[in-house]
Design a protein around this motif. Structure first.
Motif, PDB file in Angstrom:
ATOM      1  N   ILE A 127       0.847  -1.203   0.000  1.00 58.08           N
ATOM      2  CA  ILE A 127       0.000   0.000   0.000  1.00 58.08           C
ATOM      3  C   ILE A 127       0.879   1.249   0.000  1.00 58.08           C
ATOM      4  O   ILE A 127       0.605   2.227  -0.714  1.00 58.08           O
ATOM      5  N   ASN A 128       1.968   1.215   0.774  1.00 59.24           N
ATOM      6  CA  ASN A 128       2.896   2.345   0.801  1.00 59.24           C
ATOM      7  C   ASN A 128       3.488   2.596  -0.586  1.00 59.24           C
ATOM      8  O   ASN A 128       3.542   3.735  -1.069  1.00 59.24           O
ATOM      9  N   SER A 129       3.907   1.511  -1.267  1.00 58.75           N
ATOM     10  CA  SER A 129       4.465   1.661  -2.617  1.00 58.75           C
ATOM     11  C   SER A 129       3.414   2.192  -3.584  1.00 58.75           C
ATOM     12  O   SER A 129       3.703   3.041  -4.437  1.00 58.75           O
ATOM     13  N   GLY A 130       2.175   1.697  -3.467  1.00 57.11           N
ATOM     14  CA  GLY A 130       1.113   2.158  -4.345  1.00 57.11           C
ATOM     15  C   GLY A 130       0.773   3.621  -4.130  1.00 57.11           C
ATOM     16  O   GLY A 130       0.621   4.395  -5.089  1.00 57.11           O
ATOM     17  N   LEU A 131       0.677   4.025  -2.863  1.00 58.05           N
ATOM     18  CA  LEU A 131       0.370   5.429  -2.566  1.00 58.05           C
ATOM     19  C   LEU A 131       1.532   6.346  -2.957  1.00 58.05           C
ATOM     20  O   LEU A 131       1.330   7.522  -3.285  1.00 58.05           O
ATOM     21  N   HIS A 132       2.753   5.794  -2.919  1.00 60.62           N
ATOM     22  CA  HIS A 132       3.903   6.580  -3.390  1.00 60.62           C
ATOM     23  C   HIS A 132       3.777   6.856  -4.884  1.00 60.62           C
ATOM     24  O   HIS A 132       4.040   7.979  -5.341  1.00 60.62           O
ATOM     25  N   ARG A 133       3.355   5.811  -5.657  1.00 62.35           N
ATOM     26  CA  ARG A 133       3.179   5.988  -7.101  1.00 62.35           C
ATOM     27  C   ARG A 133       2.003   6.903  -7.414  1.00 62.35           C
ATOM     28  O   ARG A 133       2.074   7.736  -8.309  1.00 62.35           O
ATOM     29  N   VAL A 134       0.917   6.740  -6.684  1.00 62.79           N
ATOM     30  CA  VAL A 134      -0.321   7.454  -7.013  1.00 62.79           C
ATOM     31  C   VAL A 134      -0.356   8.851  -6.409  1.00 62.79           C
ATOM     32  O   VAL A 134      -0.773   9.817  -7.066  1.00 62.79           O
ATOM     33  N   ALA A 135       0.088   8.984  -5.148  1.00 62.70           N
ATOM     34  CA  ALA A 135      -0.082  10.261  -4.439  1.00 62.70           C
ATOM     35  C   ALA A 135       1.205  10.847  -3.890  1.00 62.70           C
ATOM     36  O   ALA A 135       1.178  11.880  -3.219  1.00 62.70           O
ATOM     37  N   GLY A 136       2.345  10.179  -4.110  1.00 63.58           N
ATOM     38  CA  GLY A 136       3.612  10.722  -3.649  1.00 63.58           C
ATOM     39  C   GLY A 136       3.905  10.512  -2.175  1.00 63.58           C
ATOM     40  O   GLY A 136       4.802  11.168  -1.623  1.00 63.58           O
ATOM     41  N   LEU A 137       3.186   9.602  -1.498  1.00 66.44           N
ATOM     42  CA  LEU A 137       3.453   9.346  -0.081  1.00 66.44           C
ATOM     43  C   LEU A 137       4.851   8.759   0.081  1.00 66.44           C
ATOM     44  O   LEU A 137       5.208   7.804  -0.602  1.00 66.44           O
ATOM     45  N   PRO A 138       5.686   9.301   0.978  1.00 62.87           N
ATOM     46  CA  PRO A 138       7.048   8.775   1.144  1.00 62.87           C
ATOM     47  C   PRO A 138       7.035   7.295   1.560  1.00 62.87           C
ATOM     48  O   PRO A 138       6.172   6.873   2.333  1.00 62.87           O
ATOM     49  N   VAL A 139       7.982   6.540   1.041  1.00 63.15           N
ATOM     50  CA  VAL A 139       8.142   5.147   1.440  1.00 63.15           C
ATOM     51  C   VAL A 139       9.023   5.127   2.687  1.00 63.15           C
ATOM     52  O   VAL A 139      10.231   5.378   2.615  1.00 63.15           O
ATOM     53  N   SER A 140       8.422   4.867   3.835  1.00 62.44           N
ATOM     54  CA  SER A 140       9.158   4.930   5.096  1.00 62.44           C
ATOM     55  C   SER A 140       8.433   4.112   6.153  1.00 62.44           C
ATOM     56  O   SER A 140       7.271   3.747   5.994  1.00 62.44           O
ATOM     57  N   SER A 141       9.147   3.834   7.232  1.00 64.00           N
ATOM     58  CA  SER A 141       8.540   3.109   8.345  1.00 64.00           C
ATOM     59  C   SER A 141       7.371   3.886   8.939  1.00 64.00           C
ATOM     60  O   SER A 141       6.351   3.301   9.332  1.00 64.00           O
ATOM     61  N   ALA A 142       7.499   5.206   9.010  1.00 58.42           N
ATOM     62  CA  ALA A 142       6.415   6.029   9.571  1.00 58.42           C
ATOM     63  C   ALA A 142       5.157   5.900   8.714  1.00 58.42           C
ATOM     64  O   ALA A 142       4.042   5.777   9.248  1.00 58.42           O
TER      65      ALA A 142
END
Length: 529
Positions: free
Chosen positions: A219-234
């Motif tokens: 989900i983190n990777s997908g949101l990074h692609r779609v919305a720019g959410l940083p890929v991180s533990s937080a």
């Protein structure tokens, strides 16, 4: 000999067994350990993993193959005519809703996560004896993907679920693993009932947490692609907390509403996504991949089922096949109890067909579409799919979408799919853990579900801190081993129970036929019969 009464306490109107309170405390201790000292937790799990893979890999292979054989025997034999419930009981759910729920609970997140990543991983690092990054490696990659997600995992689920459903709906026992174990005639084994429930709870909690951890990464990777959410533990912790709140809300509404609706919706989204990639991608290659791989899978089934590498210095079988078999075993009490919960009124034959053959076919189609497309892009077009997988496994699916038309739309749909699979796995898990914590109650209280939801989220977070995906996989294998021995007992109890019920059924049928024959042969006016 009667079982000793359990020490218990109550939450709301439900009884909580002391052995299950102990399991929750043990799980909480591991969560705290992972948060306070993730390095030592990872080191201990790595040491345990090496010992288990070295000494018990063969046991996992024989166990899972045995469950495949048992499921075939039950479906093909006259025992398959027995109904899970009374003769007049009808199924509680339609075929579509039933399949949607068992599929979403069984392996939804895993399929999305590994649909591209596993074939590409095998292509780069194939089984021993095959040169990497060759057409032969691509064929082996697809064949082993079918193997790891096909008949074998669903046979594990099916036998555990069938054993629970059989003793619940035909014998009137509570929906617990201990109910099955206590049916065995050997007194020492009957006393293991509480231990079996403890192992089921621990295996369920860590197995589900493993998939939720993977789901958070993707989900983190997908949101990074779609919305720019940083890929991180937080970001991943925030995703776990947010989705936990959602699946707890769904679980509180019950099976008939939240879980059924979400599962049906997600199966529709998965079907549309598969169809879109089939039509937008290399359609003929995908169909050829399915045809070729299905043939080689069926041809090599037994050899793959028992493959070890005693004369090679290779960890491939342990890192893939043994890990997967342990993963399915760890999920078996959760998925088994959930499938049993929604399967009243189905015959054994219908049950096995619906929980083994149909889901396996769906997995074959999924891997052919997504894995076949990825391998084609890598081999024929030279796209760096393997490089993306090597860099971050959770980005594999999105790397394929980047090479297709409407890639952004497909990535958004896949992210939504993983999110809802996260929710359906989580709400099913807290329902099952609640049932096990309340002596088999089909409607555990909201408070019990919330406690288990918090613990599962805590496990997923602590494992991510302790080493990411590797720690999640390691914990799964470690905590699955004890429950694997419980499954052996459950399979034996199921076989004995089915044989006994069929013998009783045959006696009743013969008595009825004799009575009907006597009535037919009686002279007119004779009322003695």
């Amino acid at each position: 000999m009667a079982d000793k009464p359990h020490v218990a306490r109550r939450i709301g109107s439900h009884e909580i067994g002391a052995e299950l309170v102990v399991s929750a405390c043990l799980i909480g201790a591991v969560v705290a350990w992972g948060l306070v000292s993730p390095g030592t937790l990872a080191a201990v799990f790595d040491t345990a993993l090496a010992a288990i893979t070295r000494n018990f890999g063969w046991f996992y292979l024989w166990l899972v193959l045995g469950l495949v054989v048992l499921s075939v025997l039950l479906a093909a034999s006259p025992y398959g005519n027995l109904k899970l419930g009374g003769e007049d009981d009808e199924p509680d759910f339609s075929l579509g809703a039933w399949f949607s729920m068992l599929f979403a609970a069984g392996m939804g997140i895993g399929l999305v996560f590994w649909g591209v990543a596993e074939p590409i991983s095998h292509y780069g690092e194939p089984p021993p004896g095959i040169a990497p990054q060759t057409p032969e490696a691509a064929n082996a990659a697809m064949r082993y993907s079918f193997f790891h997600w096909g008949l074998h995992p669903w046979a594990v689920y099916s036998i555990v679920a069938l054993a629970i459903a059989f003793f619940q709906f035909r014998r009137g026992g509570p929906a617990l693993v201990s109910t099955v174990v206590r049916s065995l005639p050997w007194a020492p084994l009957r006393r293991l009932g509480p231990v079996a429930d403890m192992l089921a709870v621990i295996a369920t909690a860590f197995g589900v947490a493993a998939s939720l951890g993977m789901g958070a990464l993707q989900i983190n990777s997908g949101l990074h692609r779609v919305a720019g959410l940083p890929v991180s533990s937080a970001s991943q912790v925030g995703i776990i907390v947010f989705t936990t709140l959602i699946f707890l809300a769904s679980a509180v509404t019950g099976v008939e509403r939240g879980i059924k609706w979400l599962s049906t919706f997600n199966l529709g989204v998965a079907g549309l996504l598969t169809l879109a990639v089939l039509l937008l991608g290399p359609t003929v290659v995908i169909i050829d991949t399915l045809t070729n791989t299905l043939g080689s899978y069926l041809t090599e089934l037994v050899r793959m089922s028992l493959r070890t590498t005693p004369f090679r210095d290779s960890t491939w079988v342990g890192g893939w096949t043994v890990f997967y078999w342990a993963w399915w075993v760890s999920w078996a009490p959760f998925v088994g109890l959930f499938i049993a919960r929604v399967s009243r009124g189905r015959t054994i034959r219908e049950f096995i067909f619906g929980t083994v053959a149909v889901p396996a076919l769906a997995a074959f189609i999924w891997f052919s579409v997504f894995g076949g497309t990825a391998l084609h892009f890598e081999l024929a077009r030279g796209l760096p799919i393997a490089e993306a997988v090597k860099g971050d496994v959770s980005t594999a699916l999105f790397a394929v979408f980047d090479a297709l038309p409407f890639g952004a739309v497909l990535s958004a749909a896949a992210t939504l799919l993983v999110l809802v699979f996260f929710v359906t796995s989580g709400d099913s898990a807290v329902l099952v853990l609640g049932m096990m914590s309340t002596r088999g109650s089909e409607h555990p209280s909201a408070r019990v579900k919330i406690v288990w939801g918090a613990l599962i989220a805590g496990i997923a977070i602590s494992l991510l801190f302790a080493g990411g995906l590797q720690a999640v996989q390691t914990a799964t294998i470690v905590f699955a081993l004890p429950f694997a021995f419980v499954i052996v007992l459950m399979a034996a109890a199921l076989w004995r129970g089915v044989k006994a019920d069929w013998a009783e059924h045959e006696l009743k049928e013969r008595a009825l036929r004799r009575r009907m024959r006597a009535l037919a042969e009686a002279p007119p006016g004779d009322t003695r019969h």
